[in-house]
Design a protein around this motif. Sequence first.
Motif, mmCIF file in Angstrom:
data_model
loop_
_atom_site.group_PDB
_atom_site.id
_atom_site.type_symbol
_atom_site.label_atom_id
_atom_site.label_comp_id
_atom_site.label_asym_id
_atom_site.label_seq_id
_atom_site.Cartn_x
_atom_site.Cartn_y
_atom_site.Cartn_z
ATOM 1 N N LYS A 157 -63.443 -34.775 -28.760
ATOM 2 C CA LYS A 157 -62.304 -34.904 -29.687
ATOM 3 C C LYS A 157 -61.566 -33.616 -29.819
ATOM 4 C CE LYS A 157 -63.431 -39.286 -31.890
ATOM 5 N NZ LYS A 157 -63.947 -40.196 -32.553
ATOM 6 N N VAL A 158 -61.869 -32.884 -30.756
ATOM 7 C CA VAL A 158 -61.116 -31.976 -30.893
ATOM 8 C C VAL A 158 -60.713 -30.909 -29.641
ATOM 9 C CG1 VAL A 158 -60.876 -29.174 -32.017
ATOM 10 C CG2 VAL A 158 -62.174 -31.787 -33.010
ATOM 11 N N PRO A 159 -61.225 -30.523 -28.954
ATOM 12 C CA PRO A 159 -60.662 -30.278 -28.087
ATOM 13 C C PRO A 159 -60.075 -30.798 -26.794
ATOM 14 C CG PRO A 159 -63.216 -29.598 -27.344
ATOM 15 C CD PRO A 159 -62.671 -31.005 -28.567
ATOM 16 N N LEU A 160 -60.206 -32.121 -26.986
ATOM 17 C CA LEU A 160 -59.342 -33.172 -25.872
ATOM 18 C C LEU A 160 -57.881 -33.159 -26.641
ATOM 19 C CD1 LEU A 160 -58.804 -35.417 -23.608
ATOM 20 C CD2 LEU A 160 -59.705 -37.309 -24.930
ATOM 21 N N LEU A 161 -57.669 -32.974 -27.979
ATOM 22 C CA LEU A 161 -56.200 -33.514 -28.690
ATOM 23 C C LEU A 161 -55.893 -32.035 -28.481
ATOM 24 C CD1 LEU A 161 -55.258 -34.798 -30.954
ATOM 25 C CD2 LEU A 161 -56.734 -33.736 -32.821
ATOM 26 N N LEU A 162 -56.511 -30.843 -28.734
ATOM 27 C CA LEU A 162 -55.906 -30.078 -28.899
ATOM 28 C C LEU A 162 -55.437 -29.162 -27.001
ATOM 29 C CD1 LEU A 162 -58.156 -27.468 -30.460
ATOM 30 C CD2 LEU A 162 -55.568 -27.952 -31.188
ATOM 31 N N GLY A 163 -55.820 -29.996 -26.017
ATOM 32 C CA GLY A 163 -55.441 -30.257 -24.713
ATOM 33 C C GLY A 163 -54.358 -30.835 -24.652
ATOM 34 N N MET A 164 -54.606 -32.414 -25.370
ATOM 35 C CA MET A 164 -53.087 -33.245 -25.305
ATOM 36 C C MET A 164 -52.301 -32.382 -25.714
ATOM 37 S SD MET A 164 -55.168 -36.851 -25.327
ATOM 38 C CE MET A 164 -54.496 -36.781 -26.712
ATOM 39 N N LEU A 165 -51.648 -31.734 -26.637
ATOM 40 C CA LEU A 165 -51.127 -31.210 -27.521
ATOM 41 C C LEU A 165 -50.655 -29.647 -26.568
ATOM 42 C CD1 LEU A 165 -49.536 -30.801 -30.595
ATOM 43 C CD2 LEU A 165 -51.249 -28.824 -30.984
ATOM 44 N N SER A 166 -51.499 -28.743 -26.002
ATOM 45 C CA SER A 166 -50.778 -28.246 -25.309
ATOM 46 C C SER A 166 -50.223 -28.514 -24.034
ATOM 47 C CB SER A 166 -52.283 -26.924 -25.159
ATOM 48 O OG SER A 166 -52.716 -26.615 -25.717
ATOM 49 N N ALA A 167 -50.375 -29.500 -23.985
ATOM 50 C CA ALA A 167 -49.709 -30.139 -22.580
ATOM 51 C C ALA A 167 -48.372 -30.666 -22.706
ATOM 52 C CB ALA A 167 -50.421 -31.947 -22.001
ATOM 53 N N VAL A 168 -48.275 -31.265 -24.346
ATOM 54 C CA VAL A 168 -47.271 -31.909 -24.606
ATOM 55 C C VAL A 168 -46.158 -30.481 -24.790
ATOM 56 C CG1 VAL A 168 -45.765 -32.842 -26.148
ATOM 57 C CG2 VAL A 168 -48.204 -33.606 -25.588
ATOM 58 N N LEU A 169 -46.830 -29.698 -25.721
ATOM 59 C CA LEU A 169 -45.500 -28.321 -25.983
ATOM 60 C C LEU A 169 -45.610 -27.617 -24.762
ATOM 61 C CD1 LEU A 169 -47.627 -26.876 -29.034
ATOM 62 C CD2 LEU A 169 -45.648 -28.189 -28.857
ATOM 63 N N TRP A 170 -45.968 -27.284 -23.407
ATOM 64 C CA TRP A 170 -46.413 -27.265 -22.376
ATOM 65 C C TRP A 170 -44.899 -27.803 -21.234
ATOM 66 C CZ3 TRP A 170 -46.584 -22.648 -19.514
ATOM 67 C CH2 TRP A 170 -46.768 -22.341 -18.047
ATOM 68 N N VAL A 171 -44.536 -29.430 -21.947
ATOM 69 C CA VAL A 171 -43.576 -29.501 -21.057
ATOM 70 C C VAL A 171 -42.738 -29.588 -21.713
ATOM 71 C CG1 VAL A 171 -42.383 -32.095 -20.538
ATOM 72 C CG2 VAL A 171 -44.882 -31.746 -19.937
ATOM 73 N N ASN A 172 -42.597 -29.628 -23.176
ATOM 74 C CA ASN A 172 -41.491 -29.390 -24.138
ATOM 75 C C ASN A 172 -40.447 -27.819 -23.763
ATOM 76 O OD1 ASN A 172 -41.264 -32.562 -23.947
ATOM 77 N ND2 ASN A 172 -42.743 -32.406 -25.681
ATOM 78 N N ARG A 173 -41.328 -27.122 -23.692
ATOM 79 C CA ARG A 173 -41.347 -25.517 -23.735
ATOM 80 C C ARG A 173 -39.802 -25.337 -23.402
ATOM 81 N NH1 ARG A 173 -43.542 -25.427 -19.088
ATOM 82 N NH2 ARG A 173 -43.039 -24.016 -17.294
ATOM 83 N N PRO A 174 -39.380 -24.198 -23.682
ATOM 84 C CA PRO A 174 -37.777 -24.221 -23.554
ATOM 85 C C PRO A 174 -37.837 -23.391 -21.866
ATOM 86 C CG PRO A 174 -37.970 -23.173 -25.531
ATOM 87 C CD PRO A 174 -39.660 -23.800 -25.147
ATOM 88 N N GLN A 175 -36.873 -23.703 -21.280
ATOM 89 C CA GLN A 175 -36.546 -23.420 -20.043
ATOM 90 C C GLN A 175 -35.864 -22.594 -20.107
ATOM 91 O OE1 GLN A 175 -38.224 -24.467 -17.472
ATOM 92 N NE2 GLN A 175 -39.071 -26.060 -18.700
ATOM 93 N N ARG A 176 -36.367 -20.703 -19.180
ATOM 94 C CA ARG A 176 -34.740 -19.432 -19.279
ATOM 95 C C ARG A 176 -34.512 -20.447 -17.758
ATOM 96 N NH1 ARG A 176 -39.017 -15.308 -20.564
ATOM 97 N NH2 ARG A 176 -40.136 -16.269 -22.768
ATOM 98 N N ALA A 177 -33.167 -19.977 -17.957
ATOM 99 C CA ALA A 177 -31.695 -20.028 -17.301
ATOM 100 C C ALA A 177 -32.718 -18.500 -16.148
ATOM 101 C CB ALA A 177 -30.572 -19.537 -17.291
ATOM 102 N N HIS A 178 -32.504 -18.135 -15.096
ATOM 103 C CA HIS A 178 -32.346 -17.087 -13.957
ATOM 104 C C HIS A 178 -31.050 -16.387 -13.281
ATOM 105 C CE1 HIS A 178 -36.732 -16.487 -14.657
ATOM 106 N NE2 HIS A 178 -36.722 -18.375 -14.192
ATOM 107 N N LEU A 179 -30.448 -15.611 -13.443
ATOM 108 C CA LEU A 179 -29.438 -15.428 -13.206
ATOM 109 C C LEU A 179 -29.442 -14.787 -11.892
ATOM 110 C CD1 LEU A 179 -27.568 -14.309 -16.574
ATOM 111 C CD2 LEU A 179 -27.586 -16.715 -14.945
#
Length: 188
Positions: A166-188
């Motif tokens: 349960k704990v690794p699954l919860l941490l994995g799901m939390l990581s996935a949510v944070l990864w998807v919602n991370r700020p995107q950097r614009a490349h110039l």
Amino acid sequence: MWLPSALLLLCVPGSWSLSGPSEVAGPVGGSLSVQCRYSKEYEAFVKYWCRQPCLPIFSEVVKTSASRGEVRSGRVSIADQPGSLTFTVTLRNLTASDAGKYRCGISTLLLDDGISGFLPEPFVQVQVLVTPASSSESSARTPGPPGRDPGSLLSSVHFLLLIFLKVPLLLGMLSAVLWVNRPQRAHL
């Protein structure tokens, strides 16, 4: 950011949708009742009672049926009272071996009409204590050999599931949510 908090609540036994006593006691030869209260969204689901860890190999599960009447299995009965959003489990003719940890829960795999449900499975852990019937009877008994409490051994299975699944699954799901919602950097 509410998603991780909601996911954490899914791992907490009895989190708000089911409540019941944490400990009940009854005398050897007597009986005891456990009343569990559930929230409205669980009214149509099957309710159950089993000895921890509630695996078919280790314990017998007593559950309500679609008829909503009292269901008996040996010395245990369970009755759902949807009008008061409660179900009551009664253990009769208690023996010393009945002492231990049990689960008062709601199965979200099936509704009473056989349709699958999709809600988290709430449960409450209940410690059952069996007291001596009388002082003369308890003095006549000899103590058994010292050993591990079978309830604590079986409940360690739930602890291991919590730590390794349960704990690794919860941490994995939390990581996935944070990864998807991370700020995107614009490349110039």
